[in-house]
Scaffold this motif. Structure first.
Motif, short mmCIF file in Angstrom:
data_model
loop_
_atom_site.label_atom_id
_atom_site.label_comp_id
_atom_site.label_asym_id
_atom_site.label_seq_id
_atom_site.Cartn_x
_atom_site.Cartn_y
_atom_site.Cartn_z
N ASP A 85 56.84 34.09 33.32
CA ASP A 85 57.14 32.93 32.50
C ASP A 85 58.62 32.56 32.49
O ASP A 85 58.96 31.38 32.44
N GLY A 86 59.48 33.56 32.51
CA GLY A 86 60.88 33.22 32.31
C GLY A 86 61.88 33.86 33.22
O GLY A 86 63.09 33.72 33.00
N TYR A 87 61.41 34.59 34.24
CA TYR A 87 62.36 35.30 35.08
C TYR A 87 62.15 35.04 36.58
O TYR A 87 63.05 34.57 37.26
N LEU A 88 60.94 35.36 37.09
CA LEU A 88 60.71 35.27 38.54
C LEU A 88 59.49 34.40 38.84
O LEU A 88 58.38 34.70 38.40
N PHE A 89 59.71 33.36 39.62
CA PHE A 89 58.61 32.48 40.00
C PHE A 89 57.65 33.18 40.95
O PHE A 89 56.45 32.88 40.98
N SER A 90 58.14 34.12 41.74
CA SER A 90 57.27 34.86 42.65
C SER A 90 56.24 35.67 41.89
O SER A 90 55.08 35.79 42.32
N VAL A 91 56.61 36.23 40.74
CA VAL A 91 55.65 36.96 39.91
C VAL A 91 54.66 35.98 39.29
O VAL A 91 53.47 36.28 39.17
N HIS A 92 55.13 34.82 38.89
CA HIS A 92 54.25 33.77 38.38
C HIS A 92 53.19 33.42 39.43
O HIS A 92 52.01 33.24 39.11
N MET A 93 53.59 33.33 40.70
CA MET A 93 52.64 33.00 41.76
C MET A 93 51.64 34.14 41.94
O MET A 93 50.45 33.90 42.17
N GLY A 94 52.10 35.37 41.84
CA GLY A 94 51.17 36.49 41.91
C GLY A 94 50.18 36.48 40.77
O GLY A 94 49.01 36.83 40.94
N GLN A 95 50.63 36.06 39.60
CA GLN A 95 49.74 35.93 38.44
C GLN A 95 48.64 34.91 38.72
O GLN A 95 47.47 35.14 38.40
N TYR A 96 49.00 33.80 39.34
CA TYR A 96 48.01 32.78 39.70
C TYR A 96 46.95 33.35 40.65
O TYR A 96 45.75 33.14 40.47
N LEU A 97 47.39 34.09 41.66
CA LEU A 97 46.45 34.67 42.62
C LEU A 97 45.53 35.69 41.96
O LEU A 97 44.34 35.76 42.27
N LEU A 98 46.07 36.50 41.06
CA LEU A 98 45.25 37.48 40.36
C LEU A 98 44.14 36.80 39.57
O LEU A 98 43.00 37.27 39.54
N MET A 99 44.46 35.69 38.93
CA MET A 99 43.47 35.02 38.09
C MET A 99 42.41 34.30 38.92
O MET A 99 41.22 34.34 38.60
N THR A 100 42.82 33.61 39.98
CA THR A 100 41.89 32.77 40.74
C THR A 100 41.15 33.51 41.85
O THR A 100 39.97 33.24 42.09
N LEU A 101 41.81 34.44 42.51
CA LEU A 101 41.22 35.08 43.69
C LEU A 101 40.80 36.53 43.47
O LEU A 101 40.19 37.12 44.36
N VAL A 102 41.11 37.09 42.30
CA VAL A 102 40.68 38.47 42.02
C VAL A 102 39.82 38.52 40.76
O VAL A 102 38.65 38.92 40.81
N ALA A 103 40.37 38.08 39.63
CA ALA A 103 39.61 38.15 38.38
C ALA A 103 38.39 37.24 38.40
O ALA A 103 37.29 37.64 38.01
N ALA A 104 38.56 35.99 38.86
CA ALA A 104 37.45 35.03 38.83
C ALA A 104 36.23 35.49 39.63
O ALA A 104 35.11 35.46 39.11
N PRO A 105 36.38 35.93 40.89
CA PRO A 105 35.19 36.38 41.61
C PRO A 105 34.55 37.63 41.01
O PRO A 105 33.33 37.79 41.05
N LEU A 106 35.36 38.53 40.46
CA LEU A 106 34.80 39.73 39.83
C LEU A 106 33.99 39.35 38.59
O LEU A 106 32.89 39.88 38.36
N LEU A 107 34.51 38.43 37.79
CA LEU A 107 33.79 37.98 36.60
C LEU A 107 32.47 37.32 36.99
O LEU A 107 31.42 37.58 36.40
N LEU A 108 32.52 36.44 37.98
CA LEU A 108 31.31 35.73 38.41
C LEU A 108 30.29 36.70 38.99
O LEU A 108 29.09 36.59 38.72
N ALA A 109 30.75 37.66 39.80
CA ALA A 109 29.84 38.63 40.39
C ALA A 109 29.22 39.53 39.33
O ALA A 109 28.15 40.10 39.54
N GLY A 110 29.87 39.64 38.18
CA GLY A 110 29.35 40.50 37.12
C GLY A 110 28.39 39.81 36.17
O GLY A 110 27.81 40.47 35.31
N VAL A 111 28.21 38.50 36.31
CA VAL A 111 27.32 37.76 35.42
C VAL A 111 25.91 37.72 36.00
O VAL A 111 25.73 37.21 37.11
N PRO A 112 24.90 38.25 35.31
CA PRO A 112 23.52 38.16 35.81
C PRO A 112 23.07 36.70 35.92
O PRO A 112 23.58 35.82 35.20
N GLY A 113 22.10 36.46 36.78
CA GLY A 113 21.63 35.11 36.98
C GLY A 113 21.12 34.45 35.70
O GLY A 113 21.41 33.29 35.42
#
Length: 274
Positions: free
Chosen positions: A65-93
């Motif tokens: 948020d206030g120091y390194l934009f590169s870490v901010h970009m890593g945060q974006y990837l964690l949310m969209t490309l790691v957390a999101a697919p894991l959450l979706l894969a964990g939801v029963p039909g």
């Protein structure tokens, strides 16, 4: 950067986890008594919840948020490309079906591959517009809304790959690989502007205290590499898994000998794939 606990994040994640467990134990036996939830789904869901908690908490959120934009970009990837697919894969039909009943037509349209791909990349570009970043790091409401958009666009993006129900159909394996390949190529264009930048794009990061001796220009260029290489590695890892799984089905005739039974809605009529 002293250690800090973000109670809003903790409370939200606890609420999501408690709601998920309640759904498995109380809602599932009522709405889908004949469907068995695979044991791996809770593991995937809570792993995704853990990744989301780490991405939205200290120190990643504080540094991003206030120091390194590169870490901010890593945060974006964690949310969209790691957390999101894991959450979706964990939801029963059955749970995904129940959660999206009121908005099923909208979700079905938004989860179309080209639409979902466009949404993800549009939010990527717009949410990293310099004027919006300045508001993002200073306004808590915008900050929270941005995280919701990231995770939501990530869930839509992964629907053609991981959807557990035919109402939101998956792509075939070859099309899944093409879809993810295209997804790995598109972000390279905005990432190139960051990687080859000759100055910082964001005043808030240019004026921030320097951590570990990383200059503002180096931080901007590193953010481009994180977007390009980090996102590419994640997506190509999934492509590799899909490829070998697809090859196995092509070489093993028994792999499709027992196709899954059709899921029937409440009126008993079989759902038809379009």
């Amino acid at each position: 950067m002293p250690f800090e606990v973000q109670p809003d994040v903790v409370l939200l994640m606890v609420a999501l986890g408690a709601g998920y467990l309640w759904a498995l134990r109380s809602l599932g036996p009522r709405v889908a008594p004949d469907e068995v939830t695979q044991r791996r789904r809770p593991v995937l869901f809570f792993t995704g919840l853990l990744v989301l908690t780490v991405a939205a908490s200290w120190p990643i959120d504080t540094i991003g948020d206030g120091y390194l934009f590169s870490v901010h970009m890593g945060q974006y990837l964690l949310m969209t490309l790691v957390a999101a697919p894991l959450l979706l894969a964990g939801v029963p039909g059955w749970l995904l079906r129940e959660l999206t009943v009121p908005i099923r037509p909208a979700v079905a349209w938004l989860a179309r591959p080209l639409i979902a791909l466009l949404i993800l990349n549009t939010i990527l570009v717009v949410s990293h517009w310099p004027a919006l970043i300045e508001i993002y790091v200073t306004n808590d409401v915008v900050h929270f809304a941005m995280h919701v958009l990231w995770v939501g666009s990530g869930l839509l993006f992964w629907m053609p790959i991981l959807s557990p129900i035919p109402e939101y159909p998956r792509l075939s394996e070859p099309l899944q690989m093409g879809y993810l390949f295209l997804s790995s190529v598109i972000p390279t264009f905005p990432a190139s502007f960051l990687t080859w930048a000759d100055g910082p794009f964001y005043d808030v990061y240019a004026e921030a205290p320097r951590l570990w001796g990383i200059s503002a220009i180096t931080d901007t260029q590193a953010a481009g590499l994180v977007m390009k290489l980090g996102g590419g590695i994640l997506l190509w890892s999934v492509i590799t898994v899909i490829f070998f799984r697809w090859v196995a089905t092509q070489t093993d005739p028994s792999a499709d000998s027992n196709p899954p039974s059709r899921i029937r809605p409440s009126n008993g009529a079989p759902l038809q794939h379009r």
